[in-house]
Design a protein around this motif. Structure first.
Motif, PDB file in Angstrom:
ATOM      1  N   ASP A  84      73.131 -24.864 -50.692  1.00 17.42           N
ATOM      2  CA  ASP A  84      72.509 -25.508 -49.814  1.00 17.42           C
ATOM      3  C   ASP A  84      72.654 -24.889 -48.272  1.00 17.42           C
ATOM      4  OD1 ASP A  84      70.895 -27.477 -48.260  1.00 17.42           O
ATOM      5  OD2 ASP A  84      71.873 -29.110 -48.943  1.00 17.42           O
ATOM      6  N   GLU A  85      71.578 -24.057 -48.034  1.00 14.60           N
ATOM      7  CA  GLU A  85      71.613 -23.461 -46.675  1.00 14.60           C
ATOM      8  C   GLU A  85      73.170 -22.486 -46.554  1.00 14.60           C
ATOM      9  OE1 GLU A  85      70.100 -25.216 -43.242  1.00 14.60           O
ATOM     10  OE2 GLU A  85      68.893 -26.722 -44.333  1.00 14.60           O
ATOM     11  N   THR A 127      67.582 -30.453 -50.031  1.00 14.83           N
ATOM     12  CA  THR A 127      68.777 -30.954 -50.280  1.00 14.83           C
ATOM     13  C   THR A 127      68.871 -32.175 -51.259  1.00 14.83           C
ATOM     14  OG1 THR A 127      69.701 -30.535 -47.912  1.00 14.83           O
ATOM     15  CG2 THR A 127      70.857 -32.402 -49.287  1.00 14.83           C
TER      16      THR A 127
HETATM   17 MG   LIG Z   1      68.553 -29.737 -46.324  1.00 13.84          MG
END
Ligand SMILES: [Mg+2]
Ligand SMILES: Nc1ncnc2c1ncn2[C@@H]1O[C@H](COP(=O)(O)OP(=O)(O)OP(=O)(O)O)[C@@H](O)[C@H]1O
Length: 242
Positions: free
Chosen positions: A159-160, A44
């Protein structure tokens, strides 16, 4: 093909915590680089540095050659972002949210185009017309994906993005990513899904304690080999922090 995303010796510390150590990587148009790594590995942080949300302690994050912090006015329009937790206006429907954010990014799409975009993410027409406050996590995620895709940006920072998606929706998402790759987009995706990283990625990076410890072509390994490699890295002694 010149890199759209480039990290040059990119480093970030939070106080004495070195979250990212001298990261070098590039993502060109038509590439999907999937970043795997344990919680706290720096995925991240890397994405936030490209977005210009964080300033590097050392090195630089470049978007088409421009510095993501100092030239953010030039880099931001080139980027689309899907956060792990998509925030929507609760009183607006999914469709109205998409319409709103698409206008903000300077594009005008008609209702049929917006609905088609939502449908590609797996959101039903009926759900697209419901207010977002009643959405499940996966429904919000689908609208977030549509918002990012509608920007038609050169690079996507994810991000995911599949967190909360059911398997069918995750599958739809991978199909969508592949078609964006074929359109020449540069895609950087943090994920914990080793199987789908292998399936959709053109390259795979494994991060550990702020370092990129492995970077390979997705074709080099099958999913089982990738998992074995990942687990072997996680089991190793952490490198001494210099
Ligand atoms: Mg993360
Ligand atoms: N704003 C912040 N302030 C202080 N420390 C931070 C901040 N953001 C991240 N960190 C630290 O930086 C390191 C890397 O965090 P990061 O969020 O990049 O990890 P990640 O790989 O995305 O993990 P996850 O898989 O859990 O999402 C961690 O040690 C984290 O505690």
């Amino acid at each position: 093909m010149p890199a759209i995303l480039e990290a040059r010796q990119l480093s970030k510390s939070f106080g004495s915590n070195r979250a990212l150590h001298s990261l070098d990587l590039t993502v060109g148009g038509g590439e999907i680089l999937c970043l795997l790594g344990a919680n706290g590995a720096g995925k991240t942080t890397t994405i936030n540095l490209f977005l210009g949300f964080l300033s590097p302690t050392d090195g630089a994050a470049l978007v088409s050659g421009h510095d993501a912090v100092r030239e953010r006015h030039l880099t931001a329009p080139k980027l689309a972002y899907i956060p792990e937790q998509v925030a929507l206006y609760p009183q607006l429907s999914g469709l109205e949210n998409l319409d709103h954010f698409t206008r903000l990014s300077g594009r005008r799409l008609d209702q049929t185009e917006l609905l088609a975009m939502l449908e590609r993410t797996g959101l039903s027409q009926a759900d697209a017309h419901r207010r977002a406050h009643a959405y499940s996590k996966g429904m919000r995620q689908k609208v977030g994906i549509a918002i990012a895709v509608a920007r038609n940006a050169e690079a996507l920072l994810l991000d995911e993005p599949m967190s909360g998606l059911d398997p069918a929706a995750a599958n739809d998402f991978c199909t969508l990513l592949s078609s964006l790759k074929d359109q020449g987009k540069a895609i950087l995706m943090a994920t914990h899904d080793i199987f789908r990283a292998r399936l959709v990625g053109t390259r795979i990076g494994i991060m550990k304690a702020g370092r990129l410890v492995e970077l390979l072509d997705a074709k080099q390994v099958d999913a089982a080999e990738l998992e074995t490699l990942y687990l072997a890295h996680m089991a190793k002694e952490e490198p001494a922090v210099s």
